[in-house]
Write a protein that holds these residues in place. Structure first.
Motif, PDB file in Angstrom:
ATOM      1  N   SER A  39      -6.295 -14.282  11.209  1.00 31.49           N
ATOM      2  CA  SER A  39      -5.948 -15.515  10.497  1.00 31.49           C
ATOM      3  C   SER A  39      -7.100 -16.514  10.557  1.00 31.49           C
ATOM      4  N   ALA A  40      -7.919 -16.419  11.600  1.00 31.44           N
ATOM      5  CA  ALA A  40      -9.065 -17.320  11.738  1.00 31.44           C
ATOM      6  C   ALA A  40     -10.283 -16.806  10.987  1.00 31.44           C
ATOM      7  N   GLY A  41     -10.175 -15.618  10.402  1.00 35.08           N
ATOM      8  CA  GLY A  41     -11.286 -15.093   9.621  1.00 35.08           C
ATOM      9  C   GLY A  41     -12.238 -14.181  10.380  1.00 35.08           C
ATOM     10  N   MET A  42     -11.907 -13.823  11.604  1.00 34.06           N
ATOM     11  CA  MET A  42     -12.749 -12.880  12.346  1.00 34.06           C
ATOM     12  C   MET A  42     -12.501 -11.466  11.831  1.00 34.06           C
ATOM     13  N   ARG A  43     -13.570 -10.692  11.760  1.00 33.71           N
ATOM     14  CA  ARG A  43     -13.505  -9.353  11.178  1.00 33.71           C
ATOM     15  C   ARG A  43     -13.865  -8.284  12.199  1.00 33.71           C
ATOM     16  N   ASN A  44     -13.236  -7.147  12.047  1.00 33.38           N
ATOM     17  CA  ASN A  44     -13.561  -5.999  12.880  1.00 33.38           C
ATOM     18  C   ASN A  44     -13.524  -4.753  11.992  1.00 33.38           C
ATOM     19  N   TYR A  45     -14.511  -3.860  12.191  1.00 32.82           N
ATOM     20  CA  TYR A  45     -14.625  -2.673  11.344  1.00 32.82           C
ATOM     21  C   TYR A  45     -14.644  -1.408  12.180  1.00 32.82           C
ATOM     22  N   GLY A  57     -20.922   5.545  -4.921  1.00 32.31           N
ATOM     23  CA  GLY A  57     -20.289   4.523  -5.742  1.00 32.31           C
ATOM     24  C   GLY A  57     -19.513   3.511  -4.928  1.00 32.31           C
ATOM     25  N   SER A  58     -18.806   2.640  -5.643  1.00 27.71           N
ATOM     26  CA  SER A  58     -18.061   1.553  -5.013  1.00 27.71           C
ATOM     27  C   SER A  58     -16.637   1.491  -5.555  1.00 27.71           C
ATOM     28  N   LEU A  59     -15.761   0.990  -4.704  1.00 34.52           N
ATOM     29  CA  LEU A  59     -14.389   0.693  -5.100  1.00 34.52           C
ATOM     30  C   LEU A  59     -13.952  -0.568  -4.377  1.00 34.52           C
ATOM     31  N   ARG A  60     -12.991  -1.255  -4.980  1.00 38.73           N
ATOM     32  CA  ARG A  60     -12.420  -2.425  -4.337  1.00 38.73           C
ATOM     33  C   ARG A  60     -10.914  -2.256  -4.252  1.00 38.73           C
ATOM     34  N   LEU A  61     -10.411  -2.381  -3.042  1.00 38.49           N
ATOM     35  CA  LEU A  61      -8.968  -2.326  -2.816  1.00 38.49           C
ATOM     36  C   LEU A  61      -8.436  -3.733  -2.594  1.00 38.49           C
ATOM     37  N   SER A  62      -7.257  -3.988  -3.141  1.00 39.22           N
ATOM     38  CA  SER A  62      -6.605  -5.277  -2.930  1.00 39.22           C
ATOM     39  C   SER A  62      -5.207  -5.068  -2.373  1.00 39.22           C
ATOM     40  N   LYS A  65     -18.988   0.490   9.091  1.00 33.41           N
ATOM     41  CA  LYS A  65     -19.807  -0.708   9.317  1.00 33.41           C
ATOM     42  C   LYS A  65     -21.040  -0.678   8.436  1.00 33.41           C
ATOM     43  N   GLY A  66     -21.293  -1.820   7.814  1.00 28.98           N
ATOM     44  CA  GLY A  66     -22.457  -1.933   6.954  1.00 28.98           C
ATOM     45  C   GLY A  66     -22.212  -1.478   5.521  1.00 28.98           C
ATOM     46  N   ARG A  67     -21.075  -0.839   5.279  1.00 32.72           N
ATOM     47  CA  ARG A  67     -20.772  -0.361   3.927  1.00 32.72           C
ATOM     48  C   ARG A  67     -19.542  -1.046   3.338  1.00 32.72           C
ATOM     49  N   PHE A  68     -18.583  -1.375   4.177  1.00 33.77           N
ATOM     50  CA  PHE A  68     -17.332  -1.981   3.719  1.00 33.77           C
ATOM     51  C   PHE A  68     -17.281  -3.442   4.156  1.00 33.77           C
ATOM     52  N   THR A  69     -16.620  -4.257   3.347  1.00 28.48           N
ATOM     53  CA  THR A  69     -16.436  -5.663   3.671  1.00 28.48           C
ATOM     54  C   THR A  69     -14.999  -6.065   3.398  1.00 28.48           C
ATOM     55  N   ILE A  70     -14.384  -6.684   4.389  1.00 27.91           N
ATOM     56  CA  ILE A  70     -13.015  -7.176   4.214  1.00 27.91           C
ATOM     57  C   ILE A  70     -13.050  -8.689   4.034  1.00 27.91           C
ATOM     58  N   SER A  71     -12.194  -9.174   3.148  1.00 29.76           N
ATOM     59  CA  SER A  71     -12.109 -10.616   2.922  1.00 29.76           C
ATOM     60  C   SER A  71     -10.668 -10.967   2.570  1.00 29.76           C
ATOM     61  N   LYS A  72     -10.378 -12.255   2.629  1.00 33.07           N
ATOM     62  CA  LYS A  72      -9.017 -12.673   2.290  1.00 33.07           C
ATOM     63  C   LYS A  72      -9.045 -13.949   1.476  1.00 33.07           C
ATOM     64  N   ASP A  73      -8.014 -14.119   0.692  1.00 34.99           N
ATOM     65  CA  ASP A  73      -7.847 -15.307  -0.115  1.00 34.99           C
ATOM     66  C   ASP A  73      -6.509 -15.920   0.275  1.00 34.99           C
ATOM     67  N   ASN A  74      -6.566 -16.975   1.063  1.00 33.74           N
ATOM     68  CA  ASN A  74      -5.336 -17.582   1.571  1.00 33.74           C
ATOM     69  C   ASN A  74      -4.473 -18.150   0.441  1.00 33.74           C
ATOM     70  N   ALA A  75      -5.110 -18.638  -0.593  1.00 35.64           N
ATOM     71  CA  ALA A  75      -4.358 -19.243  -1.686  1.00 35.64           C
ATOM     72  C   ALA A  75      -3.579 -18.196  -2.480  1.00 35.64           C
ATOM     73  N   LYS A  76      -4.137 -16.996  -2.568  1.00 35.59           N
ATOM     74  CA  LYS A  76      -3.489 -15.938  -3.343  1.00 35.59           C
ATOM     75  C   LYS A  76      -2.725 -14.949  -2.468  1.00 35.59           C
ATOM     76  N   ASN A  77      -2.798 -15.134  -1.148  1.00 38.57           N
ATOM     77  CA  ASN A  77      -2.130 -14.228  -0.216  1.00 38.57           C
ATOM     78  C   ASN A  77      -2.576 -12.783  -0.410  1.00 38.57           C
ATOM     79  N   THR A  78      -3.866 -12.609  -0.554  1.00 34.14           N
ATOM     80  CA  THR A  78      -4.413 -11.275  -0.765  1.00 34.14           C
ATOM     81  C   THR A  78      -5.536 -10.974   0.232  1.00 34.14           C
ATOM     82  N   VAL A  79      -5.686  -9.710   0.492  1.00 31.12           N
ATOM     83  CA  VAL A  79      -6.797  -9.211   1.290  1.00 31.12           C
ATOM     84  C   VAL A  79      -7.504  -8.136   0.464  1.00 31.12           C
TER      85      VAL A  79
END
Length: 116
Positions: free
Chosen positions: A53-59, A16-21, A64-78
């Protein structure tokens, strides 16, 4: 001072899947990196994913290949999107912010449990 509030943990079946904020109390432009770490009892806290801060990602190798990290600068969330979850992903997940002042901040943690 940076306050981090996590949400989105819970119980899910394997596959299954989950999303953390993680919501930060300051602009994430002031934060060098934000990320997620996890810990199980008796083991060291380990890297799951970080984004700069530049948007580079490391896992971490195990996600790897299963999780994805992202950020929303306007909402101050990851956000951490976790797919194809495995029982071995069961842990307490912590949001981390490494500030430009070289200070680490941590959230309170959120439990993720993956049943087989």
């Amino acid at each position: 001072q940076v306050h981090l509030v996590e949400s989105g943990g819970g119980l899910v079946q394997a596959g299954g899947s989950l999303r953390l904020s993680c919501a930060a109390s300051v602009s994430i432009f002031s934060i060098k990196t934000m990320g997620w770490y996890r810990q199980v009892p008796g083991k060291q806290r380990e890297l799951v994913a970080v984004i700069t801060s530049a948007g580079m990602r490391n896992y971490g190798d195990s996600v790897k290949g299963r999780f994805t990290i992202s950020k929303d600068n306007a909402k101050n969330t990851v956000t951490l999107q976790m797919n194809s979850l495995e029982p071995e992903d069961t842990a307490v997940y912590y949001c981390n912010a490494f500030h430009w002042s070289d200070v680490d901040y941590w959230g309170q943690g959120t439990q993720v449990t993956v049943s087989s």
